[in-house]
Design a protein around this motif. Structure first.
Motif, short mmCIF file in Angstrom:
data_model
loop_
_atom_site.label_atom_id
_atom_site.label_comp_id
_atom_site.label_asym_id
_atom_site.label_seq_id
_atom_site.Cartn_x
_atom_site.Cartn_y
_atom_site.Cartn_z
N LYS A 16 0.91 -1.28 -0.24
CA LYS A 16 -0.72 0.14 -0.28
C LYS A 16 0.70 1.70 -0.25
O LYS A 16 0.74 2.16 -0.73
N GLU A 17 2.03 1.32 0.66
CA GLU A 17 2.74 2.50 0.99
C GLU A 17 3.78 2.33 -0.34
O GLU A 17 4.26 3.75 -0.88
N TYR A 20 1.40 4.40 -2.98
CA TYR A 20 1.43 5.49 -2.62
C TYR A 20 2.21 6.37 -2.44
O TYR A 20 2.47 7.49 -3.44
N ARG A 21 3.94 5.72 -2.76
CA ARG A 21 5.06 6.60 -3.09
C ARG A 21 5.17 7.46 -4.77
O ARG A 21 5.53 7.95 -5.10
N HIS A 23 2.48 7.37 -6.49
CA HIS A 23 1.51 8.20 -6.74
C HIS A 23 2.24 9.74 -6.17
O HIS A 23 2.59 10.27 -7.59
N TYR A 82 2.07 7.01 6.52
CA TYR A 82 2.35 8.15 6.00
C TYR A 82 1.12 9.20 6.30
O TYR A 82 0.81 9.64 5.19
#
Length: 258
Positions: A16-17, A20-21, A23, A82
């Motif tokens: 998931k992180e 996000y990173r 993106h 985050y």
């Protein structure tokens, strides 16, 4: 929760992180992005390092006057992620952040994300990117580069150790509570002997053993460092709340000059 479920949850968090990173890195047009609303005078940002595929969510409180010190706070392992909030909460709840705000300093609160690697690697990522971010903030906000202070709790104290060893020329003084220095028996303490350091730990801490801090204190003394050690035998891994409220660590730290 059994180990298999913990492992699955950890890898889901990593995935998931990572999404996000990716993106943020793909959409970023600058190394520092404004990412949300200001909360209790702390603006919300993301530092972007496209070369290393790293992002660092952080909160920043700008001092009212120019040429003021910078205080950096690193939170414990429970603040990883985050959301850009857990570290701010721990700063106020566990690390006497209210007193730091009253001191009139600039304040930086980075948040470590999860990466696919061991703690030692993750701490290197956090310490090195924090250092680069600090250099950017010094230029942008007219911060006194001779007064850069750092402190942290548990995992954040481990990052404090990493930070001063990796960039000893940057930091003026440090306070670490319940920390651990990886490979401490191989460390060259002469390289950081010019940095005043206050260690704090409790012998009944069952989460992070006190051995590292005991060893580091002795070696710093032998290296001629300006070092203090608050060594308690109670409160366990929650001793930081008592320490940051009872001890004059902030006055001591801010009194140091480079």
């Amino acid at each position: 929760m059994d180990n298999n479920r913990k492992i699955k949850r950890f890898y889901k968090r990593l995935e998931k992180e990572a999404v996000y990173r990716k993106h943020i890195i793909e959409s970023a047009t600058d190394s520092i992005m404004i990412s949300g609303k200001t909360v209790t005078s702390f603006s919300k940002y993301i530092y972007v390092n496209k070369n290393d595929n790293v992002i660092l969510p952080f909160r920043f409180h700008k001092a009212k006057n120019n040429n003021q010190p910078l205080v950096i706070f690193h939170g414990g392992a429970g603040t990883l992620g985050y959301d850009n909030f857990k570290t701010l909460f721990e700063f106020f709840n566990d690390a006497n952040g209210k007193a730091v705000v009253k001191s009139g300093c600039n304040i930086l609160i980075p948040q470590q994300m999860h990466y696919d690697g061991d703690d030692n690697y993750m701490l290197d990522v956090l310490s090195e990117n924090t250092a680069e971010l600090v250099k950017s903030l010094i230029e942008k906000y007219e911060i006194d580069k001779t007064r850069i202070y750092i402190y942290g709790i548990s995992y954040g104290a481990m990052c404090t150790w990493k930070s001063i060893f990796n960039n000893p020329e940057l930091y003026t003084a440090a306070v670490e509570t319940m920390g651990l220095l990886f490979d401490y028996e191989e460390a060259d303490f002469k390289t950081i002997a010019h940095i005043p350091i206050w260690l704090a730990h409790s012998s009944d801490d069952k989460v992070v053993k006190i051995d590292s801090d005991d060893y580091c204190y002795q070696k710093l003394k032998e290296a001629g460092a300006d070092v203090k050690y608050t060594r308690w035998n109670k409160y366990g891994h929650r001793m930081m709340r008592k320490f940051y409220k009872q001890e004059p660590w902030l006055e001591w730290m801010l009194s140091k000059r480079r």
